[in-house]
Scaffold this active site. Structure first.
Site, PDB file in Angstrom:
ATOM      1  N   GLY A  15      -6.670  -1.914  11.692  1.00 55.24           N
ATOM      2  CA  GLY A  15      -7.438  -2.681  10.693  1.00 55.24           C
ATOM      3  C   GLY A  15      -6.839  -4.379  10.972  1.00 55.24           C
TER       4      GLY A  15
ATOM      5  N   THR B 187       0.646  -5.044  11.367  1.00 50.78           N
ATOM      6  CA  THR B 187      -0.110  -4.558  10.094  1.00 50.78           C
ATOM      7  C   THR B 187       0.454  -5.349   8.857  1.00 50.78           C
ATOM      8  OG1 THR B 187       0.221  -2.665   8.578  1.00 50.78           O
ATOM      9  CG2 THR B 187       2.099  -2.754  10.237  1.00 50.78           C
ATOM     10  N   ILE B 188      -0.298  -5.538   7.840  1.00 57.32           N
ATOM     11  CA  ILE B 188      -0.071  -6.144   6.625  1.00 57.32           C
ATOM     12  C   ILE B 188       0.909  -5.323   5.720  1.00 57.32           C
ATOM     13  CG2 ILE B 188      -2.417  -7.742   6.471  1.00 57.32           C
ATOM     14  CD1 ILE B 188      -2.900  -5.682   3.953  1.00 57.32           C
ATOM     15  N   ASP B 189       0.809  -4.024   6.194  1.00 55.22           N
ATOM     16  CA  ASP B 189       1.659  -2.906   5.241  1.00 55.22           C
ATOM     17  C   ASP B 189       3.115  -3.010   5.515  1.00 55.22           C
ATOM     18  OD1 ASP B 189      -0.646  -1.929   4.267  1.00 55.22           O
ATOM     19  OD2 ASP B 189      -0.604  -0.071   5.244  1.00 55.22           O
TER      20      ASP B 189
ATOM     21  N   ARG C 299      -3.268  -6.999 -23.296  1.00 52.40           N
ATOM     22  CA  ARG C 299      -3.512  -5.958 -22.537  1.00 52.40           C
ATOM     23  C   ARG C 299      -2.679  -5.598 -21.490  1.00 52.40           C
ATOM     24  NH1 ARG C 299      -9.767  -8.086 -21.329  1.00 52.40           N
ATOM     25  NH2 ARG C 299     -10.771  -6.916 -22.849  1.00 52.40           N
TER      26      ARG C 299
ATOM     27  N   MET D 116      -2.697  -2.827  -1.323  1.00 53.32           N
ATOM     28  CA  MET D 116      -2.574  -1.884  -0.047  1.00 53.32           C
ATOM     29  C   MET D 116      -1.277  -1.503   0.356  1.00 53.32           C
ATOM     30  SD  MET D 116      -5.389  -3.277   2.301  1.00 53.32           S
ATOM     31  CE  MET D 116      -6.920  -2.886   2.431  1.00 53.32           C
TER      32      MET D 116
ATOM     33  N   ARG E 144      -0.469   2.105   2.625  1.00 54.63           N
ATOM     34  CA  ARG E 144      -0.976   3.610   2.507  1.00 54.63           C
ATOM     35  C   ARG E 144       0.220   4.706   2.482  1.00 54.63           C
ATOM     36  NH1 ARG E 144      -5.057   4.882   6.953  1.00 54.63           N
ATOM     37  NH2 ARG E 144      -4.863   2.689   7.485  1.00 54.63           N
TER      38      ARG E 144
ATOM     39  N   ARG F 262      -6.780  -2.578 -18.210  1.00 55.96           N
ATOM     40  CA  ARG F 262      -8.019  -2.787 -17.018  1.00 55.96           C
ATOM     41  C   ARG F 262      -7.234  -2.716 -15.701  1.00 55.96           C
ATOM     42  NH1 ARG F 262     -10.594  -2.572 -21.187  1.00 55.96           N
ATOM     43  NH2 ARG F 262     -11.920  -4.288 -21.925  1.00 55.96           N
TER      44      ARG F 262
HETATM   45  O1  F6P Z   1      -3.843  -2.511   7.476  1.00 59.70           O
HETATM   46  C1  F6P Z   1      -3.283  -1.504   6.809  1.00 59.70           C
HETATM   47  C2  F6P Z   1      -4.271  -0.999   5.694  1.00 59.70           C
HETATM   48  O2  F6P Z   1      -4.366  -2.092   5.073  1.00 59.70           O
HETATM   49  C3  F6P Z   1      -3.912   0.034   4.539  1.00 59.70           C
HETATM   50  O3  F6P Z   1      -3.053  -0.291   3.685  1.00 59.70           O
HETATM   51  C4  F6P Z   1      -5.277   0.651   4.131  1.00 59.70           C
HETATM   52  O4  F6P Z   1      -5.223   1.851   3.666  1.00 59.70           O
HETATM   53  C5  F6P Z   1      -6.228   0.455   5.561  1.00 59.70           C
HETATM   54  O5  F6P Z   1      -5.763  -0.671   6.260  1.00 59.70           O
HETATM   55  C6  F6P Z   1      -7.261   0.563   5.169  1.00 59.70           C
HETATM   56  O6  F6P Z   1      -8.074   0.060   6.144  1.00 59.70           O
HETATM   57  P1  F6P Z   1      -9.503   0.464   6.895  1.00 59.70           P
HETATM   58  O7  F6P Z   1     -10.602   0.542   5.352  1.00 59.70           O
HETATM   59  O8  F6P Z   1      -9.772  -0.644   7.581  1.00 59.70           O
HETATM   60  O9  F6P Z   1      -9.385   1.697   7.578  1.00 59.70           O
END
Ligand code: F6P
Length: 340
Positions: A10, A124-126, A161, A168, A170, A264
């Site tokens: 990603g 990775t942003i994660d 609310r 994000m 994962r 929401r």
């Molecule tokens: O870059 C990591 C991430 O942002 C995860 O947090 C996320 O689950 C995943 O990429 C989704 O990326 P893609 O839809 O490109 O597989």
């Protein structure tokens, strides 16, 4: 010496700044650089572009990756490794810099073990890559999520609310924890700490006796304590990656059912990955790129650039991909101090 770079997995803000850093340092060293297109696909199919200082103008601030990116890797095709070998030989590539996350770097490690001159840059942003304290893209994602949480506070308060924000993350909750803290979340749910939905509802009810409106930040990989809440079966994409998204909506529904509070959901999704890198990520990504070019010059293959204690260092790729980096429990405790 001829260097090649690829970007895999990603995208993340700062990828182009890394490429620019590699090219600038390599040029200073008298080395040439090419960039393979779409990650390992370009290596297998011999598709690349020349990279030079002039061509990198404007890349520091540009989001995404000019090289394109995919999750394709040489182990998915019978002749993948041979095709990579042919490409590197045909183009006289002496060092290949793989910029990517867990998948791309694990592949880089396997290729290194097969004799390929590969080294890695963590992306990775994660922020879940081991052996490095910070991956580029993470800080930008936290800024974006924090701004969104700030905006949700005012609308939440106006309508009294509960706002559930899915961010994000994962396997890990770095973005949720940092953005939750920076944005003043009422509750933050992360994969490292399975949540009990009954406790979430109780906490919100207690909070609403003295205050109004709540922000619940949920990492997309957050999971309930087993047996406390039915969630849909996991599904996987063609690369074996778990497909997430939906936990925020589920948590919001349960909060409404259990508390009666109007709730929401906002799913931030890909805005966390798109657009310009923050100032911090521009610096970090540039530093990663410059150090990667130096590592290539030193033939430091099988290694990864890592940011540790405010400096760039070199670590074994195998160690870096051996396990994910989870949220520091001490930091989550700090976040918990402000919860509900
Ligand atoms: O870059 C990591 C991430 O942002 C995860 O947090 C996320 O689950 C995943 O990429 C989704 O990326 P893609 O839809 O490109 O597989």
């Amino acid at each position: 010496m001829k260097l090649a770079v690829l970007t895999g997995g990603g995208d993340a803000p700062g990828l182009n700044a890394v490429i620019r850093g590699v090219v600038r340092k390599a040029t200073e060293n008298g080395d040439e650089v090419i960039g393979f297109l779409d990650g390992w696909r370009g290596v297998m199919e011999n598709e690349f572009m020349e990279l030079d200082v002039e061509g990198c103008r404007g890349l520091l601030t540009r989001g995404g990756t000019v090289l394109g990116t995919t999750r394709i890797n040489p182990f998915m095709r019978d002749d993948g490794r041979d095709a990579c070998r042919r490409t590197l030989e045909a183009n006289g590539v002496d060092a290949l810099i793989a910029i990517g996350g867990e998948g791309t770097l694990s592949c880089a490690h396997e290729m290194y073990k097969l004799g390929f001159p590969v080294l890695g840059v963590p992306k990775t942003i994660d922020n879940d890559i081991g052996s490095t304290e910070m991956t580029f893209g993470f800080a930008t994602a936290v800024d974006i999520a924090t701004e969104a949480i700030g905006r949700l506070h005012t609308t939440a308060e106006s309508h009294d609310r509960v706002m559930v924000v899915e961010v994000m993350g994962r396997h890990v909750g770095h973005i949720a924890t940092w953005a939750g803290l920076a944005g003043g979340a009422s509750l933050t749910l992360i994969p490292e700490h399975p949540f009990d939905i009954a406790e979430v509802a109780d906490a919100l009810q207690r909070r609403h006796k003295r205050k109004f409106a709540s922000i619940v930040v949920v990492a997309e990989g957050a999971k309930p304590v087993p047996g406390t809440l039915d969630i849909p079966e996991d599904s996987f994409d063609e690369f074996g990656h778990i497909k997430l998204g939906g936990i925020g909506e589920l948590v919001a529904r349960e909060i409404t059912d259990r508390t009666g509070f109007e709730t929401r959901t906002t799913v931030l999704g890909y805005v966390q990955r798109g657009g310009e890198p923050s100032a911090f990520d521009r610096v970090l990504a540039t530093w990663y790129g410059v150090e990667a070019a130096s590592m290539a010059a030193d033939k430091a293959f099988g290694q990864m650039v890592a940011y540790q204690c405010g400096s760039m260092t070199r670590v074994d790729l195998g160690e870096a991909v051996a396990g994910l980096k989870y949220v520091n429990p001490d930091l989550y405790k700090v976040a918990s101090t402000f919860m509900a």
